[in-house]
Design an enzyme around this catalytic site. Structure first.
Site, PDB file in Angstrom:
ATOM      1  CG  ASP A 179      -0.345  -0.496   2.495  1.00 36.62           C
ATOM      2  OD1 ASP A 179       0.896  -0.537   2.586  1.00 36.62           O
ATOM      3  OD2 ASP A 179      -1.091  -0.834   3.417  1.00 36.62           O
TER       4      ASP A 179
ATOM      5  CG  ASP B 173      -9.010  -2.173  12.412  1.00 41.67           C
ATOM      6  OD1 ASP B 173      -7.974  -2.767  12.023  1.00 41.67           O
ATOM      7  OD2 ASP B 173      -9.468  -1.161  11.829  1.00 41.67           O
TER       8      ASP B 173
ATOM      9  CG  HIS C  48      -5.972  -2.577   9.323  1.00 34.09           C
ATOM     10  ND1 HIS C  48      -6.139  -1.635  10.316  1.00 34.09           N
ATOM     11  CD2 HIS C  48      -4.639  -2.615   9.085  1.00 34.09           C
ATOM     12  CE1 HIS C  48      -4.972  -1.134  10.653  1.00 34.09           C
ATOM     13  NE2 HIS C  48      -4.027  -1.718   9.928  1.00 34.09           N
TER      14      HIS C  48
ATOM     15  CD  GLU D  30      -8.819   0.436   8.393  1.00 28.21           C
ATOM     16  OE1 GLU D  30      -9.189  -0.292   9.341  1.00 28.21           O
ATOM     17  OE2 GLU D  30      -7.788   1.139   8.428  1.00 28.21           O
TER      18      GLU D  30
END
Ligand code: F6R
Length: 242
Positions: free
Chosen positions: A67, A136, A138, A143
């Site tokens: 990314d 979380d 990801h 996400e």
């Protein structure tokens, strides 16, 4: 799914680097998918050490990173391109033309993502994808709630990610990029081998949920349970609940 227990961060980094170096030795012209973040820094340091000792050769390796922030030029100190140069590429003999990171400076999101998927296809797909995991769940910038079937795409950063990242931008939220280009879950799942590194007590809960709970887009990493060659290397704290 294979889980490898490491004693601590150093041991985790060494074990993960061993798996990556085995890949490079078995297939010198392999394609490595790489990640940024705090977790893999020790893995990269170990690879650099073995390279300096003459045990590893990256001259035929191709890399594709997960990314990049949209809107940051490569020269920006917070770009993932810059991170990779400082933490790995400047220290080993990867050919500069074999290094690929999504082009954050291309404002045309659709074109930037399409070109990146084309690069991944052109290099023959990813042999080994290295991943970290967010608290979380990801992976990359995928996400919770992201569709599993996406290739590289543009995402809006969540408020919590912007908040968490502002420390890298002089504490000024206004300077934090609002979007990023990320490989999608589909791209990650198409890698022939996936290697996740995780350390620290703050990852224990999500590791348990992701790999011993239901597979759901609400927890992006959970899809890795379905990958035919997924290895998780965690330290004692991260694996304390499993
Ligand atoms: C990095 C990335 C992220 C991180 C994740 C964990 O390229 O895409 O998904 O892997 O946020 O970050 P750390 O390792 O800092 O806990």
């Amino acid at each position: 799914m294979k889980i490898i227990r490491a004693k601590d961060y150093k041991d985790m980094s060494r074990k993960a680097a061993n798996i990556i170096s085995a890949q490079v030795i078995m297939k010198p012209a392999c394609v490595l998918g790489l990640a940024t973040g705090g977790t893999p820094v020790g893995t990269y340091a170990q690879l650099i050490d073995w390279y300096n000792k003459g045990d590893l050769d990256f001259s035929e390796v191709t890399t594709v990173n997960l990314d990049e922030y949209r809107g940051l030029p490569r020269t920006h100190e917070q770009s993932y391109w810059y991170f990779m140069q400082k933490n790995l590429f400047e220290h080993v003999n990867v050919r500069p033309d074999h290094i690929h990171v999504p082009d954050g400076s291309n404002p045309d999101a659709e074109a930037a993502c399409r070109e990146y998927d084309q690069i991944i296809r052109d290099v023959g797909g990813i042999d080994l994808q290295l991943l970290g995991i967010g608290i979380d769940g990801h992976i990359g910038f995928n996400e919770p709630g992201e569709a599993f079937e996406l290739g590289t795409h543009c995402v809006d950063l969540t408020e919590s990610t912007i908040e968490a990242n502002k420390r890298f931008f002089d504490g000024n939220e206004a300077l934090v990029p609002r979007q990023a280009y990320t490989m999608g879950i589909k791209t990650i799942m198409q890698a022939r081998k996936v290697l996740m590194v995780a350390n620290g007590a703050n990852k224990a809960e999500i590791i348990k949920k992701a790999f011993f709970g239901p597979v759901t887009p609400e927890l992006p990493a959970s899809i890795l349970q379905m990958h035919p060659d997924f290895i998780l290397v965690g330290d004692e704290e991260a694996l304390s609940l499993v």
